[in-house]
Design an enzyme around this catalytic site. Sequence first.
Site, PDB file in Angstrom:
ATOM      1  N   ILE A  92       0.841  -1.208   0.000  1.00 37.74           N
ATOM      2  CA  ILE A  92       0.000   0.000   0.000  1.00 37.74           C
ATOM      3  C   ILE A  92       0.873   1.255   0.000  1.00 37.74           C
ATOM      4  O   ILE A  92       0.641   2.179  -0.785  1.00 37.74           O
ATOM      5  CB  ILE A  92      -0.961  -0.012   1.211  1.00 37.74           C
ATOM      6  N   ASP A 100      11.355   2.795   5.941  1.00 40.42           N
ATOM      7  CA  ASP A 100      10.973   1.377   5.950  1.00 40.42           C
ATOM      8  C   ASP A 100      12.285   0.599   5.968  1.00 40.42           C
ATOM      9  O   ASP A 100      13.062   0.648   5.011  1.00 40.42           O
ATOM     10  CB  ASP A 100      10.165   1.050   4.678  1.00 40.42           C
ATOM     11  N   CYS A 138      -4.250   4.940   7.906  1.00 39.24           N
ATOM     12  CA  CYS A 138      -5.170   4.006   7.248  1.00 39.24           C
ATOM     13  C   CYS A 138      -4.635   2.600   7.431  1.00 39.24           C
ATOM     14  O   CYS A 138      -5.000   1.703   6.666  1.00 39.24           O
ATOM     15  CB  CYS A 138      -5.192   4.287   5.752  1.00 39.24           C
ATOM     16  N   ASP A 183      -8.633   6.335   9.909  1.00 37.13           N
ATOM     17  CA  ASP A 183      -9.567   5.283   9.476  1.00 37.13           C
ATOM     18  C   ASP A 183      -9.597   4.122  10.460  1.00 37.13           C
ATOM     19  O   ASP A 183     -10.522   3.317  10.432  1.00 37.13           O
ATOM     20  CB  ASP A 183      -9.123   4.773   8.089  1.00 37.13           C
ATOM     21  N   GLU A 205     -11.824  -0.891  18.265  1.00 39.27           N
ATOM     22  CA  GLU A 205     -12.828  -0.939  17.193  1.00 39.27           C
ATOM     23  C   GLU A 205     -13.873  -1.983  17.539  1.00 39.27           C
ATOM     24  O   GLU A 205     -13.521  -3.021  18.104  1.00 39.27           O
ATOM     25  CB  GLU A 205     -12.157  -1.295  15.867  1.00 39.27           C
ATOM     26  N   HIS A 244     -13.021   2.432   9.594  1.00 38.70           N
ATOM     27  CA  HIS A 244     -12.225   1.347   9.005  1.00 38.70           C
ATOM     28  C   HIS A 244     -12.749   1.012   7.595  1.00 38.70           C
ATOM     29  O   HIS A 244     -13.122  -0.119   7.294  1.00 38.70           O
ATOM     30  CB  HIS A 244     -12.259   0.113   9.925  1.00 38.70           C
ATOM     31  N   LEU A 245     -12.745   2.051   6.753  1.00 41.13           N
ATOM     32  CA  LEU A 245     -13.308   1.907   5.401  1.00 41.13           C
ATOM     33  C   LEU A 245     -12.230   1.704   4.340  1.00 41.13           C
ATOM     34  O   LEU A 245     -12.548   1.655   3.155  1.00 41.13           O
ATOM     35  CB  LEU A 245     -14.088   3.180   5.023  1.00 41.13           C
ATOM     36  N   GLY A 246     -10.959   1.616   4.780  1.00 39.99           N
ATOM     37  CA  GLY A 246      -9.849   1.567   3.817  1.00 39.99           C
ATOM     38  C   GLY A 246     -10.092   0.595   2.678  1.00 39.99           C
ATOM     39  O   GLY A 246      -9.804   0.893   1.517  1.00 39.99           O
ATOM     40  N   ALA A 247     -10.648  -0.566   2.987  1.00 45.18           N
ATOM     41  CA  ALA A 247     -10.780  -1.623   1.970  1.00 45.18           C
ATOM     42  C   ALA A 247     -12.172  -1.653   1.358  1.00 45.18           C
ATOM     43  O   ALA A 247     -12.482  -2.540   0.566  1.00 45.18           O
ATOM     44  CB  ALA A 247     -10.480  -2.973   2.609  1.00 45.18           C
TER      45      ALA A 247
HETATM   46  N1  LIG Z   1      -7.628   0.580   6.645  1.00 45.57           N
HETATM   47  C1  LIG Z   1      -7.845  -0.552   6.019  1.00 45.57           C
HETATM   48  O1  LIG Z   1      -8.973  -0.930   5.771  1.00 45.57           O
HETATM   49  C2  LIG Z   1      -6.681  -1.355   5.565  1.00 45.57           C
HETATM   50  C3  LIG Z   1      -6.785  -2.088   4.370  1.00 45.57           C
HETATM   51  C4  LIG Z   1      -5.705  -2.865   3.976  1.00 45.57           C
HETATM   52  C5  LIG Z   1      -4.551  -2.906   4.739  1.00 45.57           C
HETATM   53  N2  LIG Z   1      -4.502  -2.212   5.898  1.00 45.57           N
HETATM   54  C6  LIG Z   1      -3.295  -2.212   6.711  1.00 45.57           C
HETATM   55  O2  LIG Z   1      -2.307  -1.459   6.022  1.00 45.57           O
HETATM   56  C7  LIG Z   1      -1.021  -1.858   6.475  1.00 45.57           C
HETATM   57  C8  LIG Z   1      -0.059  -2.022   5.316  1.00 45.57           C
HETATM   58  O3  LIG Z   1      -0.501  -3.047   4.477  1.00 45.57           O
HETATM   59  P1  LIG Z   1       0.414  -3.525   3.233  1.00 45.57           P
HETATM   60  O4  LIG Z   1      -0.407  -4.440   2.422  1.00 45.57           O
HETATM   61  O5  LIG Z   1       1.062  -2.387   2.578  1.00 45.57           O
HETATM   62  O6  LIG Z   1       1.502  -4.373   4.012  1.00 45.57           O
HETATM   63  P2  LIG Z   1       2.959  -4.771   3.474  1.00 45.57           P
HETATM   64  O7  LIG Z   1       3.381  -5.908   4.286  1.00 45.57           O
HETATM   65  O8  LIG Z   1       2.952  -4.905   1.988  1.00 45.57           O
HETATM   66  O9  LIG Z   1       3.833  -3.500   3.840  1.00 45.57           O
HETATM   67  C9  LIG Z   1       4.153  -3.165   5.120  1.00 45.57           C
HETATM   68  C10 LIG Z   1       5.497  -2.470   5.093  1.00 45.57           C
HETATM   69  O10 LIG Z   1       5.798  -2.041   6.407  1.00 45.57           O
HETATM   70  C11 LIG Z   1       7.190  -2.169   6.563  1.00 45.57           C
HETATM   71  N3  LIG Z   1       7.553  -2.191   7.966  1.00 45.57           N
HETATM   72  C12 LIG Z   1       7.530  -3.218   8.831  1.00 45.57           C
HETATM   73  N4  LIG Z   1       7.979  -2.837  10.038  1.00 45.57           N
HETATM   74  C13 LIG Z   1       8.288  -1.524   9.917  1.00 45.57           C
HETATM   75  C14 LIG Z   1       8.795  -0.546  10.819  1.00 45.57           C
HETATM   76  N5  LIG Z   1       9.081  -0.874  12.075  1.00 45.57           N
HETATM   77  N6  LIG Z   1       8.972   0.704  10.372  1.00 45.57           N
HETATM   78  C15 LIG Z   1       8.695   1.034   9.104  1.00 45.57           C
HETATM   79  N7  LIG Z   1       8.218   0.161   8.186  1.00 45.57           N
HETATM   80  C16 LIG Z   1       8.015  -1.104   8.600  1.00 45.57           C
HETATM   81  C17 LIG Z   1       7.512  -3.462   5.871  1.00 45.57           C
HETATM   82  O11 LIG Z   1       8.873  -3.546   5.525  1.00 45.57           O
HETATM   83  C18 LIG Z   1       6.628  -3.383   4.651  1.00 45.57           C
HETATM   84  O12 LIG Z   1       7.307  -2.834   3.548  1.00 45.57           O
HETATM   85  C19 LIG Z   1      -1.260  -3.107   7.301  1.00 45.57           C
HETATM   86  O13 LIG Z   1      -1.301  -2.748   8.660  1.00 45.57           O
HETATM   87  C20 LIG Z   1      -2.644  -3.543   6.884  1.00 45.57           C
HETATM   88  O14 LIG Z   1      -3.264  -4.305   7.868  1.00 45.57           O
HETATM   89  C21 LIG Z   1      -5.535  -1.423   6.325  1.00 45.57           C
HETATM   90  O1  LIG Z   2      -6.350  -5.439   6.685  1.00 43.32           O
HETATM   91  C1  LIG Z   2      -7.249  -5.218   5.902  1.00 43.32           C
HETATM   92  O2  LIG Z   2      -7.394  -5.830   4.827  1.00 43.32           O
HETATM   93  C2  LIG Z   2      -8.163  -4.083   6.199  1.00 43.32           C
HETATM   94  O3  LIG Z   2      -7.993  -3.645   7.491  1.00 43.32           O
HETATM   95  C3  LIG Z   2      -9.584  -4.297   5.831  1.00 43.32           C
HETATM   96  O4  LIG Z   2     -10.351  -4.789   6.891  1.00 43.32           O
HETATM   97  P1  LIG Z   2     -11.873  -5.189   6.616  1.00 43.32           P
HETATM   98  O5  LIG Z   2     -11.858  -6.356   5.701  1.00 43.32           O
HETATM   99  O6  LIG Z   2     -12.464  -5.529   7.919  1.00 43.32           O
HETATM  100  O7  LIG Z   2     -12.514  -4.014   5.971  1.00 43.32           O
END
Ligand SMILES: NC(=O)c1ccc[n+]([C@@H]2O[C@H](COP(=O)([O-])OP(=O)(O)OC[C@H]3O[C@@H](n4cnc5c(N)ncnc54)[C@H](O)[C@@H]3O)[C@@H](O)[C@H]2O)c1
Ligand SMILES: O=C(O)[C@H](O)COP(=O)(O)O
Length: 533
Positions: free
Chosen positions: A154, A173, A232, A258, A263, A281-284
């Site tokens: 992301i 990162d 997010c 978000d 929660e 928590h609408l990110g997805a």
């Molecule tokens: N809000 C939502 O609905 C929503 C939706 C999807 C994902 N997410 C969350 O978004 C986040 C990122 O997801 P992603 O798919 O990009 O994950 P990812 O694993 O692809 O990327 C995470 C990155 O964080 C880095 N990282 C790990 N520890 C670290 C640290 N201490 N300092 C800095 N960077 C560090 C990793 O090296 C990696 O590049 C996750 O927490 C995921 O759960 C939230």
């Molecule tokens: O980690 C995720 O994929 C997001 O936080 C999305 O969560 P949700 O499926 O409950 O919307």
Amino acid sequence: MAPRVLVSDKLSTTAVQIFKDRGVEVDYLPDLGKDKEKLLEVIGQYDGLAIRSATKVTEKLIAAATNLKVVGRAGIGVDNVDIPAASRRGIIVMNTPFGNSITTAEHAIALMFAVARQIPEANTSTHAGKWEKNRFMGVEITGKTLGLIGCGNIGSIVATRAVGLKMHVVAFDPFLSEQRAEELGVEKVELDELFARADFITLHTPLTDKTRNIINAEAIAKMKDGVRIINCARGGLVVEKDLIAGLKSGKVAGAGIDVFEVEPAEQNELFNMENVVCTPHLGASTSEAQENVALQVAEQMADYLVKGAVTNAINMPSITAEEAPRLKPFVKLAEVLGAFVGQVTEDPIKEVEILFDGSTAQMNTKALISAALAGLIRPQVADVNMVSAPIMVKERGIIVAEVKRDKSGVFDGYIKLTVKTEHMTRSIAGTCFSDGKPRFIQIKGINLDAEVGQHMLYTTNADAPGIIGLLGTVCGQNGVNIANFQLGRNRPGGDAIALLYLDAPFPEEVLAKLRAHETIDSAKRLQFDVGPA
Ligand SMILES: NC(=O)c1ccc[n+]([C@@H]2O[C@H](COP(=O)([O-])OP(=O)(O)OC[C@H]3O[C@@H](n4cnc5c(N)ncnc54)[C@H](O)[C@@H]3O)[C@@H](O)[C@H]2O)c1
Ligand SMILES: O=C(O)[C@H](O)COP(=O)(O)O
């Protein structure tokens, strides 16, 4: 019997159709995840559990899930699943790591704009007929520095979008390479430098012990005055009370949030603050992302339950649907090699080396290692499998090494397992012939060609006349038929072994008598999970 899956969170019904099409029975009960007691009552009936973030897969739920083989997370974050508990029980946990990344990155950008231009407040005011043109003075995004904490799936999408918006992007990162940073057009920096330079900060890391509370009072103090913070990723990355203090003091000019420490967040001081834009928590939550993750999770879970293919598992190496049938006999081979050593080794094992020779070195050796380790520790831990074995071996402090080499002998490929204990080193090698059945080809450095049966007797003995007669007579006297008999020795009159494939277990009580014989050094009855002859 068809495997059964429970969908306990709200998923696109595409998932239900896919399960059905793939021969998996499915119960779609999207509110059950929130009803912990009811979920505990019914979970024992299911082979698979498909979830989003509302269902909490706790140790207690896992203990009640006596048939569960796979948890599928339609999304990315698996912090609502107790992965160590699942692994210990041999349950695969899989997610869909890419299906909602674009959508979530877009949400972060949307929050950044909303905060920069106070769009939600301006909208409420305008709807109320107030026309407060002078109240809402925003900031431009162009030319501003965006600090990205976490530049994975992301984070890197956010980075490219932000570069497109003419922002300067700095990223922290620890796993981001300079080359990748260059490709994305971002500047890789340390965290303190990011705090010092960023006008906007956006978080995209998982919630781990290292990232928890990464934005706290100390971090905020290092930031530019008027910084705007977007989260997010996960509640818990930002200490909410410290953010609130920063907002109140004016140090932080705005926040887009978000995800929350607790929660569902129904009450939160952030909700009453100006310049704070909150979403539940609408990110997805776009139709595209939800279709993607539902389709993917259902395909992955059905592929595992029906074909044994493993994709995107957090706690097990991947096995593609194409390689699963080819790999299967070698998984069995690795498991029986482990099982042989596990049964004949009484001292605690300190080190394991798994050598892959020739064609086996080209295979999915991670999966084969997991299988060998499962076989190895099954004599001590009955319900271990390929998921739980690596974690259990690690917990026991056993060092595991993998060696790969080109074809070195007459076999196209073979696997050799060597274990070390305080007092001895023991090895066994095996291969699979075209019939797909495992064969032991070397034990203690002695060559042989032994089919592997469910019941076996293994002796180390003198290379002396009369061994075949002795073992044949003892088996005969106890009504045990010998299906196959293999002998081997390192040199005439040297160390020798015998491996008998029997139609029934060798009687435990006769072993002592056998061991007492002057030509027999040791005798072990062995069992292998290869099914009856
Ligand atoms: N809000 C939502 O609905 C929503 C939706 C999807 C994902 N997410 C969350 O978004 C986040 C990122 O997801 P992603 O798919 O990009 O994950 P990812 O694993 O692809 O990327 C995470 C990155 O964080 C880095 N990282 C790990 N520890 C670290 C640290 N201490 N300092 C800095 N960077 C560090 C990793 O090296 C990696 O590049 C996750 O927490 C995921 O759960 C939230
Ligand atoms: O980690 C995720 O994929 C997001 O936080 C999305 O969560 P949700 O499926 O409950 O919307």
